[in-house]
Design an enzyme around this catalytic site. Structure first.
Site, mmCIF file in Angstrom:
data_model
loop_
_atom_site.group_PDB
_atom_site.id
_atom_site.type_symbol
_atom_site.label_atom_id
_atom_site.label_comp_id
_atom_site.label_asym_id
_atom_site.label_seq_id
_atom_site.Cartn_x
_atom_site.Cartn_y
_atom_site.Cartn_z
ATOM 1 N N CYS A 18 0.764 -1.144 -0.203
ATOM 2 C CA CYS A 18 -0.037 -0.039 -0.068
ATOM 3 C C CYS A 18 0.957 1.273 -0.007
ATOM 4 O O CYS A 18 0.365 2.426 0.041
ATOM 5 C CB CYS A 18 -0.808 0.060 1.172
ATOM 6 S SG CYS A 18 -2.269 -1.304 1.108
ATOM 7 N N ALA A 83 8.590 -2.845 1.791
ATOM 8 C CA ALA A 83 8.399 -2.081 3.238
ATOM 9 C C ALA A 83 9.772 -1.522 3.966
ATOM 10 O O ALA A 83 10.633 -2.047 3.844
ATOM 11 C CB ALA A 83 7.657 -2.927 4.193
ATOM 12 N N SER A 123 18.650 -0.471 -1.907
ATOM 13 C CA SER A 123 18.874 0.977 -2.221
ATOM 14 C C SER A 123 20.378 1.045 -2.898
ATOM 15 O O SER A 123 21.271 0.549 -2.655
ATOM 16 C CB SER A 123 18.868 1.852 -0.960
ATOM 17 O OG SER A 123 19.293 3.191 -1.227
ATOM 18 N N TYR A 154 19.993 4.876 7.709
ATOM 19 C CA TYR A 154 18.838 4.151 7.122
ATOM 20 C C TYR A 154 19.783 3.226 5.897
ATOM 21 O O TYR A 154 19.431 2.008 5.837
ATOM 22 C CB TYR A 154 18.035 5.364 6.460
ATOM 23 C CG TYR A 154 17.352 4.864 5.130
ATOM 24 C CD1 TYR A 154 16.029 4.425 5.366
ATOM 25 C CD2 TYR A 154 17.958 4.694 3.815
ATOM 26 C CE1 TYR A 154 15.247 3.703 4.271
ATOM 27 C CE2 TYR A 154 16.924 4.309 2.598
ATOM 28 C CZ TYR A 154 15.751 3.658 2.899
ATOM 29 O OH TYR A 154 15.009 3.248 1.869
ATOM 30 N N LYS A 158 19.670 -0.971 5.428
ATOM 31 C CA LYS A 158 19.137 -1.461 3.944
ATOM 32 C C LYS A 158 20.288 -2.280 3.629
ATOM 33 O O LYS A 158 20.084 -3.409 3.294
ATOM 34 C CB LYS A 158 18.947 -0.358 3.082
ATOM 35 C CG LYS A 158 17.951 0.656 3.246
ATOM 36 C CD LYS A 158 16.561 -0.255 3.313
ATOM 37 C CE LYS A 158 15.970 -0.593 1.949
ATOM 38 N NZ LYS A 158 14.446 -1.068 1.991
#
Length: 376
Positions: A18, A83, A123, A154, A158
């Site tokens: 979503c 996600a 990423s 972050y 990842k």
């Protein structure tokens, strides 16, 4: 893309389906009448597609038992895991729990319930060192950077998740995994790149340019990134049908792939194309652009950070963004072309038009709702 969507992928679970990227993956899957789709997201009340072949499950992937319960029910053939928390703000604990713990939980459930293909959204910043260090035509042979050497926490999370996904390849032998590394995603549903540039335009910041605008940058349309994920899923499922393992030069399982629009552009050219679509006439008039040196930009940003810190706020421009807008950052996607058969299906300019049309529409709808509430 029509050829890709012929034939069944079985039951596909899209984690984060979503969200920005996940929703586009579900949209593309919805055209394949032979494939069933289950969407897992923390909240599934947005970006829903009404189809009898698509089911929605509210799921906190940091809770292993919840993930197991849903996998026991759905028994997915393919898992596409997109996600992740938004890349901004002081959310280190949340980023670790979702990106690292959540990915580990999904891998455990996939191993337990017979999943055959697992595609992870990593990423392109996985190879990025100190902010400001140029990345020029980088490919997958460049080492990943994480921990103390990685300036963005972050990205560390990842990378840790990507490493776990690739390490899980063929454990058990029936589970095949790979990672997609997109660069600079933008498009419909964007909550970061295009909205940030639109905010800068409305604050009058589009009249300024930091640096000489000679730094090439990769921005990638979200529909192309979604397409690459599906190509990876198809390739992994095809590998299952082979009687022998593929050659190392052809392998998809256990591999990572950079994905871009294969169309690096000068950073400020991209921004001005966005501003032109927003109706900003000043930003596209060269005679009205003030060109500031990067060093002056860093000084101004540092002062803004200090002033905003006093009032407990975050400035729209900080030193990290100044360095980011002045660096070169583009990648080779030869590996994805050869092994996935990937080619961008939407170019940069068309992607900007689609993304800005969607952003301005969403803004207009939100403003109309506010007006209605005030009138009640």
């Amino acid at each position: 893309m029509a050829d890709l969507l012929q034939g069944s992928l079985g039951h596909v679970v899209v984690v984060g389906g979503c969200g920005f990227l996940g929703h586009h993956i579900v949209q593309q899957l919805s055209h394949n009448v032979e494939t069933r789709v289950s969407v897992l997201d923390l909240f599934t009340n947005r970006n829903r597609i009404d189809s009898p072949r698509i089911s929605y499950y509210d799921c906190d992937i940091t809770n292993l038992e919840t993930v197991r319960e849903i996998f026991a029910k759905t028994k997915p053939d393919v898992v596409i895991h997109t996600a992740s928390p938004v890349f901004s703000g002081p959310q280190n604990e949340l980023m670790y729990r979702v990106n690292v713990v959540g990915t580990d939980n999904l891998l455990k459930a996939a191993q337990e319930y017979g999943t055959r293909a697992f595609v992870y959204t990593s990423s392109a910043s996985a190879i990025m060192g100190p902010v400001g260090t140029d990345i020029i035509n980088a490919d997958e042979r460049w080492p990943v950077v994480y921990g103390d050497a990685q300036p963005e926490y972050y990205t560390t999370t990842k990378v840790l998740a990507e490493k776990a996904v690739l390490a899980a390849n063929r454990t058990p032998a029936t589970l095949l995994t790979c990672a997609i590394r997109p660069a600079g995603i933008f498009g419909e549903g964007d909550v970061q790149a295009l909205p940030g540039m639109l905010t800068a335009s409305r604050k009058g910041q589009s009249k300024f340019q930091l640096g000489p605008n000679n730094n090439l940058f990769d921005f990638t349309y979200v529909g192309n990134v979604a397409y690459a994920h599906l190509l990876a899923a198809v390739a992994l499922m095809h590998t299952h049908k082979l009687s022998v393992a593929p050659l190392d030069s052809e392998r998809v399982d256990g591999e990572a792939f950079f994905i871009t629009n294969d169309q690096p552009v000068y950073f400020w050219d991209f921004a001005r194309t966005v501003w032109r679509e927003a109706g900003d006439k000043v930003a596209v008039d060269p005679s009205k652009i003030w060109i500031l040196s990067t060093s002056l930009g860093l000084l101004i940003a540092g002062i803004m950070e200090w002033i905003f810190w006093i009032f407990g706020k975050t400035p729209n421009l900080d030193r990290s963004k100044v360095r980011f807008s002045a660096m070169s950052r583009y990648y080779s996607i030869d590996k994805a072309k050869k092994r996935l058969g990937y080619e961008p299906i939407v170019d940069i300019e068309e992607g900007i038009k689609r993304g800005m049309k969607d952003l301005l529409r969403r803004e207009a709808e939100a403003n109309a709702q506010k007006t209605d509430k005030k009138g009640q």
